[in-house]
Design a protein around this motif. Structure first.
Motif, PDB file in Angstrom:
ATOM      1  N   ASN A 141      -0.293  -7.217   5.886  1.00 40.23           N
ATOM      2  CA  ASN A 141      -0.983  -5.930   5.960  1.00 40.23           C
ATOM      3  C   ASN A 141      -1.600  -5.557   4.621  1.00 40.23           C
ATOM      4  OD1 ASN A 141      -0.712  -5.119   8.671  1.00 40.23           O
ATOM      5  ND2 ASN A 141       1.444  -4.626   8.323  1.00 40.23           N
ATOM      6  N   ILE A 142      -0.864  -5.796   3.565  1.00 38.84           N
ATOM      7  CA  ILE A 142      -1.393  -5.508   2.228  1.00 38.84           C
ATOM      8  C   ILE A 142      -2.662  -6.315   1.987  1.00 38.84           C
ATOM      9  CG2 ILE A 142      -0.946  -5.890  -0.223  1.00 38.84           C
ATOM     10  CD1 ILE A 142       1.942  -5.065   0.282  1.00 38.84           C
ATOM     11  N   ARG A 187      -4.689  -7.594   4.157  1.00 44.43           N
ATOM     12  CA  ARG A 187      -5.773  -7.162   5.043  1.00 44.43           C
ATOM     13  C   ARG A 187      -6.439  -5.896   4.514  1.00 44.43           C
ATOM     14  NH1 ARG A 187      -5.784  -3.991   9.110  1.00 44.43           N
ATOM     15  NH2 ARG A 187      -3.522  -3.841   9.321  1.00 44.43           N
ATOM     16  N   ILE A 188      -5.620  -4.925   4.136  1.00 39.46           N
ATOM     17  CA  ILE A 188      -6.183  -3.668   3.651  1.00 39.46           C
ATOM     18  C   ILE A 188      -6.904  -3.882   2.321  1.00 39.46           C
ATOM     19  CG2 ILE A 188      -5.590  -1.352   2.859  1.00 39.46           C
ATOM     20  CD1 ILE A 188      -3.363  -1.329   4.926  1.00 39.46           C
ATOM     21  N   GLN A 189      -6.323  -4.747   1.506  1.00 41.37           N
ATOM     22  CA  GLN A 189      -6.964  -5.057   0.219  1.00 41.37           C
ATOM     23  C   GLN A 189      -8.365  -5.641   0.459  1.00 41.37           C
ATOM     24  OE1 GLN A 189      -5.533  -4.640  -3.118  1.00 41.37           O
ATOM     25  NE2 GLN A 189      -7.746  -4.730  -3.310  1.00 41.37           N
ATOM     26  N   ARG A 198       8.976  -8.594   5.553  1.00 43.91           N
ATOM     27  CA  ARG A 198       8.303  -8.800   4.274  1.00 43.91           C
ATOM     28  C   ARG A 198       6.983  -9.527   4.458  1.00 43.91           C
ATOM     29  NH1 ARG A 198       8.623 -10.233  -1.531  1.00 43.91           N
ATOM     30  NH2 ARG A 198       6.911 -11.664  -1.157  1.00 43.91           N
ATOM     31  N   LEU A 207       4.470  -7.206   5.960  1.00 50.10           N
ATOM     32  CA  LEU A 207       4.016  -6.287   4.919  1.00 50.10           C
ATOM     33  C   LEU A 207       2.947  -6.952   4.066  1.00 50.10           C
ATOM     34  CD1 LEU A 207       6.937  -4.344   3.241  1.00 50.10           C
ATOM     35  CD2 LEU A 207       4.742  -3.472   4.002  1.00 50.10           C
ATOM     36  N   GLN A 208       3.223  -8.143   3.625  1.00 52.75           N
ATOM     37  CA  GLN A 208       2.260  -8.852   2.778  1.00 52.75           C
ATOM     38  C   GLN A 208       0.945  -9.072   3.498  1.00 52.75           C
ATOM     39  OE1 GLN A 208       4.114 -12.401   1.059  1.00 52.75           O
ATOM     40  NE2 GLN A 208       4.056 -11.285  -0.889  1.00 52.75           N
ATOM     41  N   ARG A 264     -15.772  -3.086   1.119  1.00 54.78           N
ATOM     42  CA  ARG A 264     -16.534  -1.844   1.126  1.00 54.78           C
ATOM     43  C   ARG A 264     -16.866  -1.340  -0.282  1.00 54.78           C
ATOM     44  NH1 ARG A 264     -15.774   1.728   6.286  1.00 54.78           N
ATOM     45  NH2 ARG A 264     -14.568   0.308   7.582  1.00 54.78           N
ATOM     46  N   SER A 265     -15.991  -1.597  -1.223  1.00 57.92           N
ATOM     47  CA  SER A 265     -16.232  -0.996  -2.536  1.00 57.92           C
ATOM     48  C   SER A 265     -17.290  -1.773  -3.292  1.00 57.92           C
ATOM     49  CB  SER A 265     -14.930  -0.955  -3.338  1.00 57.92           C
ATOM     50  OG  SER A 265     -14.505  -2.268  -3.638  1.00 57.92           O
ATOM     51  N   CYS A 308     -10.181  -5.237   3.059  1.00 57.56           N
ATOM     52  CA  CYS A 308     -11.000  -4.162   3.608  1.00 57.56           C
ATOM     53  C   CYS A 308     -11.586  -3.297   2.492  1.00 57.56           C
ATOM     54  CB  CYS A 308     -10.086  -3.329   4.508  1.00 57.56           C
ATOM     55  SG  CYS A 308     -10.929  -2.298   5.665  1.00 57.56           S
ATOM     56  N   ILE A 309     -10.781  -3.025   1.484  1.00 57.77           N
ATOM     57  CA  ILE A 309     -11.249  -2.236   0.345  1.00 57.77           C
ATOM     58  C   ILE A 309     -12.285  -3.023  -0.455  1.00 57.77           C
ATOM     59  CG2 ILE A 309     -10.548  -1.264  -1.875  1.00 57.77           C
ATOM     60  CD1 ILE A 309      -7.892  -0.499  -0.602  1.00 57.77           C
TER      61      ILE A 309
END
Lengths: 126, 126
Positions: free
Chosen positions: A111-112, A114-116, A105, A108-109, A122-123, A118-119
DNA sequence: ACTTTTATTAACGTTAACGTTAATTTTTGC
DNA sequence: GCAAAAATTAACGTTAACGTTAATAAAAGT
């Protein structure tokens, strides 16, 4: 009684009973030349014990190692002790699974997050 | 390069690559009359992305739904958003599993206590 | 040309506990 | 004495992600 009635009494299907027989868990009391399986109350009781142990979460393999003890010892004490052992093993395994899942868990958090990030970078950039 | 080299570069077996191909996850860039599979850096990159997504805990089925998004969108933003969704679903499922296991743990403990009591009563009685 | 390496497809095996046909036989109700 | 219900064995299907032969073909090295 024959397989259909035993199945109904025990709340399982005939297929299940034949499967248990193939595992050596439950033998018919008599097998006439006709080929039909005949059972008595003793087999019904045995099947109900199998069901009860399944309810406790034992696998059929574990049940086959535990069940003979109930026959050796009419009080069922030896069997119960063995069931206790199995359940304690299950408790330990359950704790390990919970720990592993909790660890998972966190990853997972992470990774979430990190990807968040990353978004987000860039956005909404220059 | 051919399947063996691709496999080595990506740290998987040829069998895995063929399996992915059977799922439509990874096609060779060229297939001569000879029958050999030939791959380029593009396929290596794709395979590495598959591995990365597997590391995140996605199933091959989930990966096949996510992977095309990385090709439509060169920045990978759309793909990342989708991965985020999947991971958040995983987080929820993980929470549910932990909860179910915790519940199961209590039941286990209750059963252990009950059987233990049953043994205590009978082993040390009049 | 010959050997070794690498590739090919096909197909079974792995886990648990049965479910689901299918083709055949026996019992039971009337 | 016959039709319907119940029983029999055999065998495939279910899940995920490949591992492991096996029999064959092509490539690369010498």
């Amino acid at each position: 009684m024959r397989i259909g009635e035993l199945a109904e009494q025990a709340g399982v299907t005939p297929r299940t009973i034949r499967y248990y027989e193939s595992l050596g868990l439950l033998e018919p009391s008599e097998r006439e030349g006709t080929g039909f399986r005949y059972y008595t109350e003793a087999e019904l009781a045995r099947l109900q014990k199998i069901n009860a142990l399944k309810e406790l979460g034992l696998s059929l393999e574990e049940i086959s190692s535990v069940l003979p003890l109930y026959l050796e010892d009419p009080t069922g004490l030896t069997g119960k002790r063995k069931v206790l052992e199995v359940l304690q093993t299950h408790l330990q395994e359950t704790d390990e699974k919970i720990e592993a899942l909790t660890q998972f868990r966190w990853e997972l958090q992470a990774n979430i997050a990190r990807i968040q990030q990353c978004i987000d970078e860039r956005s909404g950039n220059s």
